[in-house]
Enzyme design. Structure first.
Site, PDB file in Angstrom:
ATOM      1  N   TYR A   1       0.838  -1.151  -0.015  1.00 57.94           N
ATOM      2  CA  TYR A   1      -0.248   0.039  -0.195  1.00 57.94           C
ATOM      3  C   TYR A   1       0.819   1.002   0.062  1.00 57.94           C
ATOM      4  O   TYR A   1       0.573   2.226  -0.682  1.00 57.94           O
ATOM      5  CB  TYR A   1      -0.937  -0.077   1.245  1.00 57.94           C
ATOM      6  CG  TYR A   1      -1.875   0.974   1.191  1.00 57.94           C
ATOM      7  CD1 TYR A   1      -3.292   1.084   0.385  1.00 57.94           C
ATOM      8  CD2 TYR A   1      -1.887   2.080   2.388  1.00 57.94           C
ATOM      9  CE1 TYR A   1      -4.122   2.033   0.556  1.00 57.94           C
ATOM     10  CE2 TYR A   1      -3.160   3.047   2.383  1.00 57.94           C
ATOM     11  CZ  TYR A   1      -3.915   3.012   1.475  1.00 57.94           C
ATOM     12  OH  TYR A   1      -4.978   3.986   1.563  1.00 57.94           O
TER      13      TYR A   1
ATOM     14  N   LYS B   1       0.744   4.426  -2.676  1.00 61.92           N
ATOM     15  CA  LYS B   1       0.492   5.633  -2.268  1.00 61.92           C
ATOM     16  C   LYS B   1       1.566   6.830  -2.546  1.00 61.92           C
ATOM     17  O   LYS B   1       1.374   7.990  -2.824  1.00 61.92           O
ATOM     18  CB  LYS B   1       0.042   5.784  -0.930  1.00 61.92           C
ATOM     19  CG  LYS B   1      -1.544   4.974  -0.710  1.00 61.92           C
ATOM     20  CD  LYS B   1      -2.482   5.707  -1.744  1.00 61.92           C
ATOM     21  CE  LYS B   1      -4.020   5.013  -1.589  1.00 61.92           C
ATOM     22  NZ  LYS B   1      -5.159   5.551  -2.411  1.00 61.92           N
TER      23      LYS B   1
END
Ligand SMILES: NC(=O)c1ccc[n+]([C@@H]2O[C@H](COP(=O)([O-])OP(=O)(O)OC[C@H]3O[C@@H](n4cnc5c(N)ncnc54)[C@H](O)[C@@H]3O)[C@@H](O)[C@H]2O)c1
Length: 259
Positions: free
Chosen positions: A155, A159
């Protein structure tokens, strides 16, 4: 007069926790919508929220990773509203995994939606916005695009990439009168964080709720964000008040990370 009256907004992944709050907030300011979510049911819920404010909303069930689908979302906005003022690339997935147990398939699935999906949404919106000579692009990044946390490498990678895309798009499109910024929520009281808590508890072998409590201790303001806290920033980025702001990835994290 509400300050988004007459503005057309395309938002992806609008039927999730944060998307619904953004739709509610921007519709209360008079914006009209193309509401995308892969889940038809969720898109319909978001559209109903918008319509309760007396604005127009059409739904689209495309997948943000599919080129024809995203082209179709922008076409729908132009057909309905003759322009696309604001795009919000909000669709995103989370995964909690240990580095040593992460598969290529898991890695690619997250990058496909969170990175390629955002890039593609920016690309297709940009084609229309360049023709118009104006537009605002708003991307969903995360506090995880600024700061790494254990069990979040996949993740985090996605991001950090969204923050990079936001900087690059802002630089390239500034001469066309287009801005590009990102909102970076920290810990939001949402379905996504319920899942994070459960997965972290499972991997760490601790009771559910404990990961949430530990994370809360690191927030100076002492609480999770409400989805409405995130929507407030997005409203600002969508409004003319932010016309001189571009290339920023702004945190809504209760002070959990300060730069
Ligand atoms: N919830 C948090 O704590 C948090 C924190 C930081 C950042 N974010 C980011 O904010 C954004 C919204 O998060 P959320 O909490 O509302 O998530 P959510 O899971 O509640 O909603 C995401 C929505 O996106 C839709 N979606 C997923 N894949 C799609 C695809 N390929 N095409 C179209 N739609 C798709 C889903 O159907 C869902 O309705 C995400 O990008 C997320 O990474 C969330």
């Amino acid at each position: 007069m509400p300050n988004l009256t007459g503005k057309s907004v395309l938002i992806t992944g609008a039927g999730g926790s944060i998307g619904l709050a953004i739709v509610d907030k921007l519709a209360s300011e008079g914006a009209d919508f193309v509401i995308n979510d892969m889940s038809q049911e969720s898109a319909a819920i978001a559209a109903n929220i918008a319509c309760e404010h007396g604005v127009r909303a059409v739904t689209n069930n495309g997948n943000v990773t599919v080129e024809n689908d995203v082209e179709g979302m922008v076409d729908l906005a132009v057909n309905e509203y003759e322009k696309l003022d604001i795009v919000i690339a909000n669709a995103g997935l989370h995964i909690t995994t240990e580095l040593v147990n992460t598969s290529r398939a898991q890695f690619q699935r997250i990058q496909d939606v969170n990175v390629w999906g955002v890039y593609l949404t920016n690309r297709e919106a940009a084609k229309q916005m360049i023709k118009q000579g104006f537009g605002k692009i708003i991307n969903a990044a995360s506090l995880s695009g600024h700061r790494a946390t254990e069990l979040q490498s996949v993740y985090n990678a996605s991001k950090y990439a969204v923050v990079g895309i936001t900087h690059a798009v802002a630089t390239e499109l500034a001469p066309h009168g287009i801005t590009c910024n990102a909102y970076c929520p920290g810990m939001v009281d949402s379905a996504m964080w319920d899942g994070i808590d459960a997965e972290r508890a499972r991997i760490l072998g601790v009771p559910e709720g404990q990961p949430r409590e530990q994370a809360l201790k690191k927030i100076p303001l002492g609480r999770m964000a409400k989805t409405d806290d995130v929507a407030g920033l997005v409203k600002y980025l969508a409004s003319s008040d932010s016309d001189y702001i571009t290339g920023q990835a702004i945190q809504v994290c209760g002070g959990a990370f300060m730069q």
